[in-house]
Design an enzyme around this catalytic site. Sequence first.
Site, mmCIF file in Angstrom:
data_model
loop_
_atom_site.group_PDB
_atom_site.id
_atom_site.type_symbol
_atom_site.label_atom_id
_atom_site.label_comp_id
_atom_site.label_asym_id
_atom_site.label_seq_id
_atom_site.Cartn_x
_atom_site.Cartn_y
_atom_site.Cartn_z
ATOM 1 N N GLU A 53 0.556 -1.875 0.436
ATOM 2 C CA GLU A 53 -0.294 -0.122 -0.014
ATOM 3 C C GLU A 53 0.859 1.618 0.029
ATOM 4 O O GLU A 53 0.455 2.279 -0.727
ATOM 5 C CB GLU A 53 -1.042 0.043 1.514
ATOM 6 C CG GLU A 53 -2.086 -0.382 1.145
ATOM 7 C CD GLU A 53 -2.330 -2.457 0.771
ATOM 8 O OE1 GLU A 53 -1.239 -2.097 1.806
ATOM 9 O OE2 GLU A 53 -3.227 -2.835 0.671
ATOM 10 N N HIS A 83 -11.082 -4.766 9.523
ATOM 11 C CA HIS A 83 -12.234 -4.136 8.319
ATOM 12 C C HIS A 83 -13.355 -3.618 8.564
ATOM 13 O O HIS A 83 -13.919 -3.596 7.548
ATOM 14 C CB HIS A 83 -12.339 -5.703 7.795
ATOM 15 C CG HIS A 83 -10.868 -6.552 7.412
ATOM 16 N ND1 HIS A 83 -10.103 -6.916 7.687
ATOM 17 C CD2 HIS A 83 -10.543 -6.577 5.823
ATOM 18 C CE1 HIS A 83 -9.482 -7.701 7.448
ATOM 19 N NE2 HIS A 83 -9.646 -7.084 6.301
#
Lengths: 438, 365
Positions: B94, B163
């Site tokens: 990322e 999440h």
Amino acid sequence: MACSATAKIIHNPLMLSSSRSAEKYESCCKISGPTSLLGSKFLGKKLLSAKSAISPASRRSGAVVAVSSDVVKEKKLKSSSSAASNLLITKEEGLVLYEDMYLGRAFEDMCAQMYYRGKMFGFVHLYNGQEAVSTGFIKLLKQEDCVVSTYRDHVHSLSKGVPARQVMSELFGKTTGCCRGQGGSMHMFSKEHNVLGGFAFIGEGIPVATGAAFTSKYKREVLKENCDEVTLAFFGDGTCNNGQFFECLNMASLWKLPIVFVVENNLWAIGMSHLRSTSDPQIWKKGPAFGMPGVHVDGMDVLKVREVAQEAIGRARRGEGPTLVECETYRFRGHSLADPDELRDPAEKAHYATRDPITALKKYLFENNLANEAELKAIDKKIDEIIEDSVEFADASPVPARNQLLENVFADPRGFGIGPDGKYRCEDPKFTEGTAQV
Amino acid sequence: MLGILRQRVAAKFNYALNFEQGIGSVALRAFSSSANKMTVRDAINSALDEEMSADPKVFMMGEEVGEYQGAYKITKGLLDKYGPQRVVDTPITEAGFTGIGVGAAYHGLRPVVEFMTFNFSMQAIDHIINSAAKSNYMSSGQISVPIVFRGPNGAASGVGAQHSQCFAAWFGSCPGLKVLVPYSAEDARGLLKAAIRDPDPVVFLENELLYGESFPVSAETLDSSFCVPIGKAKIEREGKDVTIVAYSKMVGFSLQAADILAKEGINAEVINLRSIRPLDRSTINTSVRKTNRIVTVEEGFPQHGVGAEICATVVEDSFEYLDAPVERIAGADVPTPYAANIERMAFPQVEDIVRAAKRACYRSR
């Protein structure tokens, strides 16, 4: 790719762990430095840990692919016996290099003066001692090539072509600066000269540089433009332990991006010695691990840096992919002007002071009859005048006007949203006068 | 005349879809006689498709966007259409690929970076904030960053604490970013197109549970130049008794709550924010001045959340108009649990919105 059998090795990196550059480069040194004795005696104790950690066996494994051509190797061998008859630079090139390095040095010295007089403030990180790396690499670039740097970015900007006046004004926080005073010492940006920053976070510039290289490749292959721009990413030894560095080595190599990763290994990250923070201090080794050549070069010698840079930049331009170049260098001053610099051994500093890259280049120019005292003094004078002028210019420049506070947050100022009267805030006349409420 | 032109273009567009996209478009054609319906997923996919074909500088980057057709199948078909150099599958890096996207944007391209969920954007948040959001300012306008960061945000179902966080408030507090939160298919299409065309960094917060939901879309929405202005909220339902401000999935819940409230005689006005930054304070305040009561609904954590900002703005600008304290509904102040029954308790449900609206109304009755 990196482990091919056709690898040519310039310097034997095996000797690296025993001391810093001095002793092993004697044989291939064009610019003579101090004797190895001096080097090893004082640094030996610091490097003991590195020495024991690296066994001969592990050093031999993993090919070091040095990228300089045979020609250079030949020249280097020749010069050990006599002064090189096949010079690496012409007189003009030599003077350009000298002028650029002296500009960097004089500018940084002036910054220190101005800081202590209160004209400059905040964090200022000076580049004294590392000029060979900046000059050696950046003077080979075209205007369209990009440079991405860290907070130690004044000299990178100057070498790339940003006028000294603009850099000095930016440091003073005036509106005539290259970023109109909104960036500061650590955030030098110039679209015209393709200096893409100036980042305060270490490691932050590396992915940005990789992105610029990605753009270069994209322009060539998808947009079908004639684009062979190269990007240089400059960063330090401390950054080489950071995750983003490895992520970018991987992706640059995976996609064969036209980028050169230049490590300015000055052995210190503020007060953290490179040897205390890194499991394997030989940074060039990290290149082959990701499939790109890893090269090690003496960063106090501008000609050696220039040779390596020529190859690495050439590789990138031809589309052969990235290179990792580790330049051993040293900063003469502290990490920043606020750093008392107490942790570094004065003997170490003295040692490197004798290896000043500017003095070394001067000596080379004299010895090879490329220039005489008078010419270099003329250059010195010219640069001193440029610096003086830039200080006067910065002093005389205005500070940003009030309305500049809200400017440039967005390229599209409607990003400030809709005001209470239902119209876009940026349409309010008070917005540009600096009196609107946002 | 422009209306007719647009309709013609829309019709042509439908044909084009037919030949190029197969099943999805056949379904669309089947409905074209009555109101068109489109899922949010198709809306985003079509927006990406159109913007990529209109401007060759637009490219996509992210994990699984290419060969896997998108982790949530949002980028389905794009790899085949545009090739691997414009739909780039990245390694799991990322920080690295977000930085690469920012660097590419600095130098002239228009990347669309996908985060598999915005929870993963935390690994890249240095680049979103420090090198994307702040660059135009630091370089004084020389380097603009026309990048879009998109991906699902907020809670899905049963995916656990790491999440499920909603990042609207975090990104919304940073100057230099534009933060968009679409709800319906029309929002998704229009806002994504506006975001890709925008010269500034845009954080586009979708919602995984909305991807499969179908919404009616007008012919205008299907037009390839359809855009929704950034920074303008939409009044989904007009009312006069209480204002309910929500974004993303909570808009759906608020509309359901409004229906329930209507049966009890409370006429609620539902505002779909569409944009967290810039926040459409003007629409919110105008509505509060009309209804005198406000309820904010969000999925994220309560402290320093979007509701807190809306409350502050209403108190600052419309204090005299308030007949009741601002009601703020947010997710529970805990990391999201896994077990289904307590997970349900961790996020606002329709009953919570109804209760809060009633509280706002009965306070002074």
